[in-house]
Enzyme design. Structure first.
Site, mmCIF file in Angstrom:
data_model
loop_
_atom_site.group_PDB
_atom_site.id
_atom_site.type_symbol
_atom_site.label_atom_id
_atom_site.label_comp_id
_atom_site.label_asym_id
_atom_site.label_seq_id
_atom_site.Cartn_x
_atom_site.Cartn_y
_atom_site.Cartn_z
ATOM 1 C CE LYS A 189 -4.285 0.116 0.683
ATOM 2 N NZ LYS A 189 -5.183 -0.502 -0.212
ATOM 3 C CD GLN A 192 -1.735 -0.542 -3.863
ATOM 4 O OE1 GLN A 192 -2.833 -0.017 -3.947
ATOM 5 N NE2 GLN A 192 -1.576 -1.756 -3.363
ATOM 6 C CE LYS A 223 -1.395 -6.576 -3.475
ATOM 7 N NZ LYS A 223 -1.248 -7.011 -2.089
ATOM 8 C CB CYS A 391 42.820 17.718 6.167
ATOM 9 S SG CYS A 391 42.598 19.457 5.757
ATOM 10 N N GLY A 393 44.603 15.746 10.374
ATOM 11 C CA GLY A 393 45.495 14.666 10.806
ATOM 12 C C GLY A 393 46.961 14.954 10.518
ATOM 13 N NE ARG A 472 38.272 29.383 7.343
ATOM 14 C CZ ARG A 472 37.155 28.725 7.709
ATOM 15 N NH1 ARG A 472 37.101 28.134 8.882
ATOM 16 N NH2 ARG A 472 36.123 28.688 6.909
ATOM 17 C CG HIS A 517 40.167 16.322 2.436
ATOM 18 N ND1 HIS A 517 39.761 15.763 3.618
ATOM 19 C CD2 HIS A 517 40.370 17.629 2.679
ATOM 20 C CE1 HIS A 517 39.698 16.706 4.542
ATOM 21 N NE2 HIS A 517 40.066 17.848 4.004
ATOM 22 C CD GLU A 519 39.056 12.392 2.470
ATOM 23 O OE1 GLU A 519 40.285 12.350 2.198
ATOM 24 O OE2 GLU A 519 38.566 13.218 3.267
#
Ligand code: GLN
Length: 570
Positions: A189, A192, A223, A391, A393, A472, A517, A519
């Site tokens: 439902k 729907q 259905k 960074c 880190g 920054r 970065h 990643e």
């Protein structure tokens, strides 16, 4: 004719529309088609840069320095779509542009309205993303849930584009939920109703992706097809993955979603080549070995706050055929108990850090937990444990070195102690004037030059690299000579030599901090070299400890975060 695929969501948020859209993109690319992806966020913020990770998860940074929604990170991991400011559209941007045009008098005195002026702005932004002649398909993910007030102008723009392009050129994919009652009975439902809501804004979906914990049987799909006017072939079961989100393209492909959409759009293409994705999944499901990485940072309780870091760690694992278990360590836990003697070792630091094979300190802002990160870095340096600083880190590595090796007890970043006598990390001179306005952020892709014979140069196998930045504060040049002469090696610089991009611990098995970065550019099918190197070092470290091939765990697959099945956010 260019083609458009709109991806919307119904029933509730957090169904993983981002993973769904990205997986469709991956499948189109696997068929040799050229794809572009765009995310629409119906909030009033102009971008995600000012949003708290608590509110919004990670801020994903593009090459051109846009601070965007983390779904763009998924697009970058699943597809080759170039990502820039243009791939992230928010209500804030759209209204800002329309109001600016109004102020400039460009509407020639007409009444400026949501329809057509706001919808025209949305349409032109969507079409701009796929404007290059070689682009075949643009996939547009509309954030939020159909029925939200905020999405109305975007859905109207989608409706108009589908009408103008024709349904053979612009299709709609709706992602909904098929929930189970406590007894296990599945309910159709909500789906729907969700489809009805989409139809009410004038969009008939061509395909449905039904999210549920387990695969839905044919009867259930038939259905739903019957109730929603969607062809049975377009009703796809988007069940929870067992091991990794990178299984999703295969799940859709097995049910024929890609061929169905291509047939709808009259696109001829080759068969999907899913070999790279199958290899990725195999390495996640059956890695040769497993290692543990301790990530020491803030926001550790939030699954999405370091989304790209988690994924890049898994990619580093894939590159080494190694399963990665991420141990999230709240850096506050590594700090001395309040009232404890200054400098006293936290009682459980050994217990927490000894059991991991490598330590990663990711990026971050604000003072909380900094001393715990400094301790983690010192512990890694003294215990020969692989350390990777990203960074913040890297800045932590500099502070730790200045305090412990040079004996400058007050060494700090002016971000955390504006009055420190020894600001080894600080704002650049030309930034100090604008300090009251928060300073200026260094954002986006830029070049670093890597020193010969350094670890970072070996890891990248290149002298020139381009990675993305979001910070920054900088390594202070005032202290550079003292710090370098006392043994913290500076291995990467900006091309003009003015900014430090990476630091290393010479003689340590693997200690590297980077101001950028990496990643953000890592992909499961093309892991970031630096994450590959770090996980390789963790494997070596585990082997050195004689625990590398922990037989008992060797066959354990990567664990999925709870609720992460298809991604956790709208
Ligand atoms: N807060 C630090 C800075 O602004 C580090 C930022 C980061 O880690 N992304 O320089």
């Amino acid at each position: 004719m260019k083609k458009l695929i709109f991806v919307t969501g119904g029933v509730c948020s957090s169904l993983g529309k981002g993973i769904a859209a990205s997986s469709i993109g991956a499948l189109m690319e696997a068929r040799g088609l050229n794809v572009r992806m765009v995310k629409i966020d119906p909030y009033l913020n102009v971008d995600a840069g000012t949003m708290s990770p608590y509110q919004h998860g990670e801020v994903y940074v593009t090459d051109d320095g846009a601070e965007t929604d983390l779904d763009l990170g998924n697009y970058g991991r699943f597809t080759n779509t170039p990502l820039s400011r243009a791939n992230s559209i928010t209500t804030g941007q759209v209204y800002q542009a329309v109001i600016n045009k109004e102020r400039e008098g460009r509407f020639l005195g007409r009444t400026v309205q949501v329809i057509p002026h706001v919808t025209d702005e949305i349409k032109s932004r969507i079409l701009a993303v796929g404007k290059d002649p070689d682009v075949d398909i643009t996939i547009i993910e509309i954030g939020g849930t159909v029925g939200d007030m905020e999405s109305i102008p975007f859905l109207e723009a989608a409706r108009q584009l589908i009408h103008e392009y024709g349904r053979q050129n612009a299709v709609s994919v709706h992602v909904t939920l098929v929930p189970a009652l406590s007894g296990g009975e599945l309910k159709t439902k909500p789906t729907q109703h969700a489809v009805k809501e989409l139809q009410e804004v004038g969009i008939q979906p061509d395909a449905l992706i039904l999210r549920a914990s387990a695969p839905l049987d044919e009867g259930m799909r038939r259905k739903i097809a019957g109730f929603t006017n969607v062809e049975f072939e377009g009703v796809v079961s988007g069940y929870d993955v067992t091991h990794t989100i990178y299984q999703v393209p295969q799940i859709y492909n097995e049910q024929g979603l890609d061929s169905f959409l291509l047939k709808k759009m009259n696109i001829e293409s080759r068969h999907a080549d899913l070999r790279p994705w199958k290899e990725v999944v195999r390495k996640v499901v059956e890695p040769k070995r497993r290692i543990k990485v301790g990530v020491v940072g803030k926001y550790m309780e939030l699954t999405d706050s370091y989304k790209s870091v988690w994924e890049a760690l898994y990619h580093g694992g894939i590159a080494n055929d190694t399963g990665v278990d991420i141990i999230k360590i709240d850096s506050g836990k590594l700090e001395p108990a309040p009232g404890g003697a200054a400098g006293a070792e936290s009682p459980d630091i050994d217990a927490l850090l000894d059991e991991v094979d490598g330590i990663l300190v990711p990026g971050g802002f604000g003072e909380r937990g900094i001393e715990g990160m400094v301790r983690a870095a010192r512990w890694a340096r003294e215990h020969g444990k692989p350390y990777f600083g990203i960074c913040l880190g890297m800045q932590i590595m500099v502070i730790e070195h200045a305090r412990d090796v040079l004996g400058w007890a007050n060494a700090h970043s002016t971000e955390f102690d504006p009055d420190t006598a020894c600001p080894v990390i600080g704002l650049l001179e030309d930034q100090v004037d604008v300090r009251n306005y928060g300073g200026t952020m260094r954002l986006g892709k830029s070049e670093s030059i890597l020193k010969e014979a350094s670890l970072i140069r070996q890891v990248y196998g290149a002298e020139h690299i381009w990675e993305r930045h979001r910070h920054r504060y900088e390594f202070s040049n005032t202290y550079r000579a003292d710090i370098e002469n006392s043994g913290l090696s500076i291995s990467g610089l900006t091309p003009d030599g003015s900014l430090v991009e990476s630091c290393e611990w010479p003689g340590h098995p693997w200690g590297l901090g980077v101001q950028f970065h990496p990643e953000f550019k890592s992909r499961p099918t093309a892991p970031s070299p630096i994450f590959k190197g770090f996980i390789g070092a963790c494997v070596a470290s585990a082997e050195r400890r004689g625990e590398g091939m922990r037989d008992a765990g060797a066959k354990r697959p990567n664990k999925q975060e709870p609720g992460e099945g298809h991604g956790t956010r709208p």
